[in-house]
Design a protein around this motif. Structure first.
Motif, mmCIF file in Angstrom:
data_model
loop_
_atom_site.group_PDB
_atom_site.id
_atom_site.type_symbol
_atom_site.label_atom_id
_atom_site.label_comp_id
_atom_site.label_asym_id
_atom_site.label_seq_id
_atom_site.Cartn_x
_atom_site.Cartn_y
_atom_site.Cartn_z
ATOM 1 N N GLN A 145 0.848 -1.194 0.000
ATOM 2 C CA GLN A 145 0.000 0.000 0.000
ATOM 3 C C GLN A 145 0.888 1.250 0.000
ATOM 4 O OE1 GLN A 145 -3.055 -0.205 3.074
ATOM 5 N NE2 GLN A 145 -2.879 -2.442 3.145
ATOM 6 N N TYR B 75 0.839 5.333 1.166
ATOM 7 C CA TYR B 75 0.179 6.319 2.007
ATOM 8 C C TYR B 75 0.855 7.662 1.801
ATOM 9 C CZ TYR B 75 -2.261 2.662 4.628
ATOM 10 O OH TYR B 75 -3.073 1.617 4.991
ATOM 11 N N LEU C 203 -1.281 9.682 8.386
ATOM 12 C CA LEU C 203 -1.118 9.118 7.056
ATOM 13 C C LEU C 203 -2.485 8.850 6.439
ATOM 14 C CD1 LEU C 203 1.524 8.291 8.781
ATOM 15 C CD2 LEU C 203 1.924 6.742 6.856
ATOM 16 N N HIS D 194 -4.412 6.781 3.333
ATOM 17 C CA HIS D 194 -4.271 5.697 2.365
ATOM 18 C C HIS D 194 -4.515 6.213 0.946
ATOM 19 C CE1 HIS D 194 -5.786 2.290 -0.028
ATOM 20 N NE2 HIS D 194 -4.840 1.632 0.599
ATOM 21 N N TYR E 106 -10.107 -3.894 14.484
ATOM 22 C CA TYR E 106 -8.701 -3.934 14.866
ATOM 23 C C TYR E 106 -8.209 -2.505 15.053
ATOM 24 C CZ TYR E 106 -8.001 -8.895 13.767
ATOM 25 O OH TYR E 106 -8.042 -10.263 13.770
ATOM 26 N N TYR F 282 -4.729 0.022 16.292
ATOM 27 C CA TYR F 282 -3.270 0.045 16.284
ATOM 28 C C TYR F 282 -2.751 1.339 16.905
ATOM 29 C CZ TYR F 282 -3.947 -3.472 12.610
ATOM 30 O OH TYR F 282 -4.334 -4.585 11.894
ATOM 31 N N TYR G 275 0.903 3.374 16.307
ATOM 32 C CA TYR G 275 2.185 3.527 15.628
ATOM 33 C C TYR G 275 2.836 4.784 16.184
ATOM 34 C CZ TYR G 275 1.194 0.167 11.835
ATOM 35 O OH TYR G 275 0.949 -0.970 11.095
ATOM 36 N N VAL H 48 7.627 5.350 10.174
ATOM 37 C CA VAL H 48 6.463 5.082 11.029
ATOM 38 C C VAL H 48 6.619 3.668 11.575
ATOM 39 C CG1 VAL H 48 3.965 4.890 11.060
ATOM 40 C CG2 VAL H 48 5.056 6.630 9.632
ATOM 41 N N PHE I 170 5.532 0.402 14.001
ATOM 42 C CA PHE I 170 4.439 -0.329 14.642
ATOM 43 C C PHE I 170 4.734 -0.502 16.125
ATOM 44 C CE2 PHE I 170 1.182 -3.464 15.149
ATOM 45 C CZ PHE I 170 1.705 -4.457 15.957
ATOM 46 N N SER J 242 -3.102 -8.171 20.141
ATOM 47 C CA SER J 242 -2.858 -9.193 19.130
ATOM 48 C C SER J 242 -1.370 -9.388 18.908
ATOM 49 C CB SER J 242 -3.504 -8.803 17.804
ATOM 50 O OG SER J 242 -4.894 -8.737 17.930
ATOM 51 N N GLU J 243 -0.670 -8.278 18.846
ATOM 52 C CA GLU J 243 0.761 -8.324 18.582
ATOM 53 C C GLU J 243 1.398 -7.037 19.090
ATOM 54 O OE1 GLU J 243 1.654 -9.268 14.565
ATOM 55 O OE2 GLU J 243 3.817 -9.076 14.803
ATOM 56 N N PHE K 116 0.495 7.785 16.610
ATOM 57 C CA PHE K 116 -0.681 7.681 15.768
ATOM 58 C C PHE K 116 -1.517 6.472 16.182
ATOM 59 C CE2 PHE K 116 0.196 10.930 12.771
ATOM 60 C CZ PHE K 116 1.557 10.917 12.521
ATOM 61 N N ILE L 111 -8.510 -0.367 11.171
ATOM 62 C CA ILE L 111 -8.375 -0.979 9.848
ATOM 63 C C ILE L 111 -9.706 -1.495 9.349
ATOM 64 C CG2 ILE L 111 -7.832 -3.338 10.609
ATOM 65 C CD1 ILE L 111 -5.533 -3.249 8.454
ATOM 66 N N LYS M 212 -7.079 -1.644 4.861
ATOM 67 C CA LYS M 212 -6.524 -0.297 4.779
ATOM 68 C C LYS M 212 -6.570 0.352 6.160
ATOM 69 C CE LYS M 212 -8.735 -0.114 0.309
ATOM 70 N NZ LYS M 212 -9.875 0.442 -0.451
ATOM 71 N N LEU M 213 -5.454 0.992 6.521
ATOM 72 C CA LEU M 213 -5.392 1.682 7.794
ATOM 73 C C LEU M 213 -5.958 3.093 7.679
ATOM 74 C CD1 LEU M 213 -1.872 0.734 9.204
ATOM 75 C CD2 LEU M 213 -4.068 0.158 10.195
ATOM 76 N N PHE N 123 -5.794 6.485 9.823
ATOM 77 C CA PHE N 123 -5.009 7.083 10.896
ATOM 78 C C PHE N 123 -5.677 8.313 11.472
ATOM 79 C CE2 PHE N 123 -0.812 5.085 10.983
ATOM 80 C CZ PHE N 123 -0.820 4.336 9.817
ATOM 81 N N GLY N 124 -5.444 8.517 12.764
ATOM 82 C CA GLY N 124 -5.772 9.788 13.379
ATOM 83 C C GLY N 124 -4.699 10.810 13.041
#
Lengths: 113, 111
Positions: A33, A35, A43, A45, B31, B33, B35, B43, B45, B55-56, B91, B95, B99-100, B102-103
């Motif tokens: 992807q 961004y 960011l 998309h 989900y 996240y 970052y 950026v 993770f 989750s991770e 951030f 998702i 596609k993410l 973001f704020g």
């Protein structure tokens, strides 16, 4: 090199010219992807290309993917001053659910009016 | 159009202090996240969160970091004892369809 490295790190072109940015990655991916990030902002998309696709278009954007070379390129045609931003590629190695996008270092694009 | 909102936009804190960064993800996303981006760098993770659990997490996300979804809307990142190197833009993202979203980020400055 790390997963998702963009090249060049910075690019300055005249308004109206085309801008090409490249991304290389190391591991197998499900999709890649691109961004965009305006200075100090989140960011946004732009476009997603799957591992079984070779080229994709969206407006003035054209993305190519070469999985044999583990590389992608983003072409912005007929650039505008408003395209000035940083552009990041992100790789996704997983299928639906629990995606983890790994971002590159970004290309800082400056469009000169 | 739905968006991810983050507060505050800027946070200044003294080294060793606790900070909580807040996020409201897009309501039907599952989900979430965090970052972070150190000035001018990539950026990175930090953590992903699903069904009220992590989750991770990355190596950066050590025991000084925690995440929580205290109610149906908020999603928080807590840093228990901040260090100078925690200074970064943080951030939140959610998702959908791979596609993410973001704020706008919280700029954390640790003095």
């Amino acid at each position: 090199s790390q997963q998702g490295e963009e090249d060049p790190q910075a690019l300055s072109i005249q308004e109206g010219e085309n801008a090409t940015m490249n991304c290389s990655y190391k591991t197998s991916i499900n999709n890649l992807q691109w961004y965009r990030q305006n200075s100090g902002r989140g960011l946004v998309h732009l476009i997603l290309i799957r591992s079984n696709e070779r080229e994709k278009h969206s407006g003035r954007l054209r993305v190519t993917l070469d999985t044999s070379k583990k590389s992608s390129s983003l072409l912005i045609t007929a650039s505008r001053a408003a395209d000035t931003a940083s552009y990041f590629c992100a790789t996704d190695a997983r299928n639906f659910g629990n995606e983890k996008l790994t971002f590159g270092t970004g290309t800082r694009l400056t469009i000169i009016p | 159009e739905p968006e991810v909102t983050q507060t505050p936009s800027h946070q200044v804190t003294q080294m060793g202090q606790e900070v909580i960064l807040r996020c409201v993800p897009i309501s039907n996303h599952l989900y979430f996240y965090w970052y972070r981006q150190i000035l001018g760098q990539k950026v990175e993770f930090l953590v992903s969160f699903y069904n009220n659990e992590i989750s991770e997490k990355s190596e950066i996300f050590d025991d000084q970091f925690s995440v929580e979804r205290p109610d149906g809307s908020n999603f928080t990142l807590k840093i228990r004892s901040t260090k100078l190197e925690d200074s970064a833009m943080y951030f939140c993202a959610s998702i959908q369809n791979e596609k993410l979203f973001f704020g706008s980020g919280t700029q954390l400055s640790v003095l």
